[in-house]
Scaffold this motif. Structure first.
Motif, PDB file in Angstrom:
ATOM      1  N   GLN A   1       0.849  -1.191   0.000  1.00 24.31           N
ATOM      2  CA  GLN A   1       0.000   0.000   0.000  1.00 24.31           C
ATOM      3  C   GLN A   1       0.883   1.238   0.000  1.00 24.31           C
ATOM      4  O   GLN A   1       1.856   1.320   0.723  1.00 24.31           O
ATOM      5  N   VAL A   2       0.510   2.211  -0.795  1.00 25.78           N
ATOM      6  CA  VAL A   2       1.265   3.450  -0.885  1.00 25.78           C
ATOM      7  C   VAL A   2       0.956   4.327   0.316  1.00 25.78           C
ATOM      8  O   VAL A   2      -0.206   4.539   0.671  1.00 25.78           O
ATOM      9  N   GLN A   3       2.010   4.841   0.928  1.00 26.70           N
ATOM     10  CA  GLN A   3       1.852   5.759   2.054  1.00 26.70           C
ATOM     11  C   GLN A   3       2.648   7.019   1.789  1.00 26.70           C
ATOM     12  O   GLN A   3       3.778   6.952   1.291  1.00 26.70           O
ATOM     13  N   LEU A   4       2.075   8.160   2.112  1.00 23.37           N
ATOM     14  CA  LEU A   4       2.716   9.454   1.920  1.00 23.37           C
ATOM     15  C   LEU A   4       2.770  10.185   3.259  1.00 23.37           C
ATOM     16  O   LEU A   4       1.783  10.190   4.010  1.00 23.37           O
ATOM     17  N   GLU A   5       3.893  10.806   3.520  1.00 20.37           N
ATOM     18  CA  GLU A   5       4.051  11.547   4.759  1.00 20.37           C
ATOM     19  C   GLU A   5       4.738  12.871   4.489  1.00 20.37           C
ATOM     20  O   GLU A   5       5.901  12.892   4.037  1.00 20.37           O
ATOM     21  N   GLU A   6       4.040  13.962   4.790  1.00 21.52           N
ATOM     22  CA  GLU A   6       4.608  15.285   4.615  1.00 21.52           C
ATOM     23  C   GLU A   6       5.445  15.671   5.825  1.00 21.52           C
ATOM     24  O   GLU A   6       5.185  15.219   6.957  1.00 21.52           O
ATOM     25  N   SER A   7       6.440  16.525   5.580  1.00 21.41           N
ATOM     26  CA  SER A   7       7.262  17.075   6.658  1.00 21.41           C
ATOM     27  C   SER A   7       7.660  18.492   6.286  1.00 21.41           C
ATOM     28  O   SER A   7       7.494  18.925   5.139  1.00 21.41           O
ATOM     29  N   GLY A   8       8.211  19.187   7.255  1.00 20.94           N
ATOM     30  CA  GLY A   8       8.554  20.593   7.053  1.00 20.94           C
ATOM     31  C   GLY A   8       7.394  21.456   7.506  1.00 20.94           C
ATOM     32  O   GLY A   8       6.696  21.121   8.449  1.00 20.94           O
ATOM     33  N   GLY A   9       7.154  22.528   6.814  1.00 20.40           N
ATOM     34  CA  GLY A   9       6.071  23.404   7.211  1.00 20.40           C
ATOM     35  C   GLY A   9       6.405  24.194   8.455  1.00 20.40           C
ATOM     36  O   GLY A   9       7.551  24.214   8.917  1.00 20.40           O
ATOM     37  N   GLY A  10       5.388  24.853   8.993  1.00 21.07           N
ATOM     38  CA  GLY A  10       5.583  25.639  10.207  1.00 21.07           C
ATOM     39  C   GLY A  10       5.132  27.062  10.025  1.00 21.07           C
ATOM     40  O   GLY A  10       4.285  27.357   9.178  1.00 21.07           O
ATOM     41  N   LEU A  11       5.723  27.946  10.817  1.00 18.36           N
ATOM     42  CA  LEU A  11       5.351  29.358  10.845  1.00 18.36           C
ATOM     43  C   LEU A  11       6.475  30.199  10.252  1.00 18.36           C
ATOM     44  O   LEU A  11       7.648  29.999  10.602  1.00 18.36           O
ATOM     45  N   VAL A  12       6.120  31.133   9.380  1.00 17.46           N
ATOM     46  CA  VAL A  12       7.113  32.014   8.763  1.00 17.46           C
ATOM     47  C   VAL A  12       6.477  33.380   8.564  1.00 17.46           C
ATOM     48  O   VAL A  12       5.252  33.490   8.405  1.00 17.46           O
ATOM     49  N   GLN A  13       7.298  34.405   8.560  1.00 15.81           N
ATOM     50  CA  GLN A  13       6.794  35.751   8.305  1.00 15.81           C
ATOM     51  C   GLN A  13       6.603  35.971   6.809  1.00 15.81           C
ATOM     52  O   GLN A  13       7.281  35.349   5.974  1.00 15.81           O
ATOM     53  N   ALA A  14       5.716  36.869   6.488  1.00 18.43           N
ATOM     54  CA  ALA A  14       5.485  37.217   5.083  1.00 18.43           C
ATOM     55  C   ALA A  14       6.802  37.659   4.437  1.00 18.43           C
ATOM     56  O   ALA A  14       7.601  38.369   5.050  1.00 18.43           O
ATOM     57  N   GLY A  15       7.005  37.191   3.221  1.00 23.29           N
ATOM     58  CA  GLY A  15       8.242  37.470   2.514  1.00 23.29           C
ATOM     59  C   GLY A  15       9.307  36.426   2.724  1.00 23.29           C
ATOM     60  O   GLY A  15      10.322  36.408   2.007  1.00 23.29           O
ATOM     61  N   GLY A  16       9.091  35.525   3.673  1.00 32.05           N
ATOM     62  CA  GLY A  16      10.065  34.501   3.979  1.00 32.05           C
ATOM     63  C   GLY A  16       9.931  33.277   3.094  1.00 32.05           C
ATOM     64  O   GLY A  16       9.127  33.238   2.157  1.00 32.05           O
ATOM     65  N   SER A  17      10.723  32.268   3.437  1.00 30.74           N
ATOM     66  CA  SER A  17      10.756  31.030   2.659  1.00 30.74           C
ATOM     67  C   SER A  17      10.546  29.821   3.560  1.00 30.74           C
ATOM     68  O   SER A  17      10.885  29.864   4.756  1.00 30.74           O
ATOM     69  N   LEU A  18      10.053  28.777   2.972  1.00 30.16           N
ATOM     70  CA  LEU A  18       9.789  27.545   3.709  1.00 30.16           C
ATOM     71  C   LEU A  18       9.721  26.404   2.693  1.00 30.16           C
ATOM     72  O   LEU A  18       9.372  26.632   1.524  1.00 30.16           O
ATOM     73  N   SER A  19      10.049  25.216   3.145  1.00 30.55           N
ATOM     74  CA  SER A  19       9.931  24.046   2.281  1.00 30.55           C
ATOM     75  C   SER A  19       9.108  22.974   2.960  1.00 30.55           C
ATOM     76  O   SER A  19       9.172  22.818   4.186  1.00 30.55           O
ATOM     77  N   VAL A  20       8.356  22.250   2.172  1.00 33.19           N
ATOM     78  CA  VAL A  20       7.662  21.062   2.643  1.00 33.19           C
ATOM     79  C   VAL A  20       8.094  19.896   1.758  1.00 33.19           C
ATOM     80  O   VAL A  20       8.357  20.080   0.555  1.00 33.19           O
ATOM     81  N   SER A  21       8.196  18.734   2.368  1.00 35.71           N
ATOM     82  CA  SER A  21       8.604  17.544   1.628  1.00 35.71           C
ATOM     83  C   SER A  21       7.607  16.423   1.866  1.00 35.71           C
ATOM     84  O   SER A  21       6.850  16.451   2.843  1.00 35.71           O
ATOM     85  N   CYS A  22       7.644  15.455   0.980  1.00 34.21           N
ATOM     86  CA  CYS A  22       6.736  14.318   1.056  1.00 34.21           C
ATOM     87  C   CYS A  22       7.529  13.052   0.768  1.00 34.21           C
ATOM     88  O   CYS A  22       8.158  12.943  -0.300  1.00 34.21           O
ATOM     89  N   ALA A  23       7.516  12.154   1.719  1.00 37.18           N
ATOM     90  CA  ALA A  23       8.191  10.862   1.551  1.00 37.18           C
ATOM     91  C   ALA A  23       7.160   9.795   1.226  1.00 37.18           C
ATOM     92  O   ALA A  23       6.091   9.748   1.848  1.00 37.18           O
ATOM     93  N   ILE A  24       7.487   8.962   0.277  1.00 36.22           N
ATOM     94  CA  ILE A  24       6.554   7.950  -0.182  1.00 36.22           C
ATOM     95  C   ILE A  24       7.132   6.564   0.041  1.00 36.22           C
ATOM     96  O   ILE A  24       8.305   6.323  -0.237  1.00 36.22           O
ATOM     97  N   SER A  25       6.325   5.685   0.540  1.00 30.96           N
ATOM     98  CA  SER A  25       6.750   4.313   0.775  1.00 30.96           C
ATOM     99  C   SER A  25       5.672   3.355   0.276  1.00 30.96           C
ATOM    100  O   SER A  25       4.535   3.746   0.048  1.00 30.96           O
ATOM    101  N   GLY A  26       6.072   2.116   0.102  1.00 34.60           N
ATOM    102  CA  GLY A  26       5.103   1.096  -0.255  1.00 34.60           C
ATOM    103  C   GLY A  26       5.037   0.769  -1.719  1.00 34.60           C
ATOM    104  O   GLY A  26       4.319  -0.146  -2.116  1.00 34.60           O
ATOM    105  N   SER A  27       5.775   1.538  -2.532  1.00 33.54           N
ATOM    106  CA  SER A  27       5.758   1.241  -3.956  1.00 33.54           C
ATOM    107  C   SER A  27       6.922   1.948  -4.629  1.00 33.54           C
ATOM    108  O   SER A  27       7.710   2.636  -3.974  1.00 33.54           O
ATOM    109  N   THR A  28       7.041   1.795  -5.922  1.00 38.26           N
ATOM    110  CA  THR A  28       8.138   2.396  -6.668  1.00 38.26           C
ATOM    111  C   THR A  28       7.800   3.845  -6.996  1.00 38.26           C
ATOM    112  O   THR A  28       6.959   4.127  -7.849  1.00 38.26           O
ATOM    113  N   PHE A  29       8.482   4.755  -6.306  1.00 34.81           N
ATOM    114  CA  PHE A  29       8.156   6.172  -6.411  1.00 34.81           C
ATOM    115  C   PHE A  29       8.286   6.680  -7.838  1.00 34.81           C
ATOM    116  O   PHE A  29       7.490   7.498  -8.293  1.00 34.81           O
ATOM    117  N   GLY A  30       9.299   6.178  -8.541  1.00 37.60           N
ATOM    118  CA  GLY A  30       9.538   6.672  -9.890  1.00 37.60           C
ATOM    119  C   GLY A  30       8.415   6.389 -10.867  1.00 37.60           C
ATOM    120  O   GLY A  30       8.383   6.967 -11.964  1.00 37.60           O
TER     121      GLY A  30
END
Length: 128
Positions: A1-30
């Motif tokens: 079964q395919v599972q997805l899990e996001e990480s990163g995120g949070g609080l940032v001020q306007a004009g700032g930068s942030l990244s979110v990522s997603c890890a996938i398991s359970g199958s061939t991501f490509g």
């Protein structure tokens, strides 16, 4: 079964930068085309960005074009969204998802009904 899990995120001020990522398991991501959506309180879920299996095709919503960058690392089974020049209206829960087959083009990537698997979402808050 395919599972997805996001990480990163949070609080940032306007004009700032942030990244979110997603890890996938359970199958061939490509094998998967991927998308990012977001949902702000009281609003419908909206398309943010999508990327093809090898990263050669990328789409962005007009609201984030020029500020957000999607990328993927098939060796690490991850897809990321790098967000610059953030605005308070970018505040939302961000979701990664696996796009199903049998459709092509921007309208396909932008349609949440075309996605087969979803992560649980991660919060991004941009303060003014």
């Amino acid at each position: 079964q395919v599972q997805l899990e996001e990480s990163g995120g949070g609080l940032v001020q306007a004009g700032g930068s942030l990244s979110v990522s997603c890890a996938i398991s359970g199958s061939t991501f490509g094998n998967y085309r991927m998308g990012w959506f977001r949902q702000a309180p009281g609003k419908e879920r909206e398309f943010v960005s999508g990327i093809s299996r090898n990263g050669g095709i990328i789409y962005y919503a007009d609201s984030v074009k020029g500020r957000f960058t999607i990328s993927r690392d098939n060796a690490r089974n991850t897809v990321s969204l790098h967000m610059n020049s953030l605005k308070p209206e970018d505040t939302a829960d961000y979701y990664c998802a696996v796009l199903g087959n049998f459709c092509q083009g921007y309208e396909c990537y932008a349609d949440s009904a075309k996605y087969d698997y979803w992560g649980q979402g991660i919060q991004v808050t941009v303060s003014s």
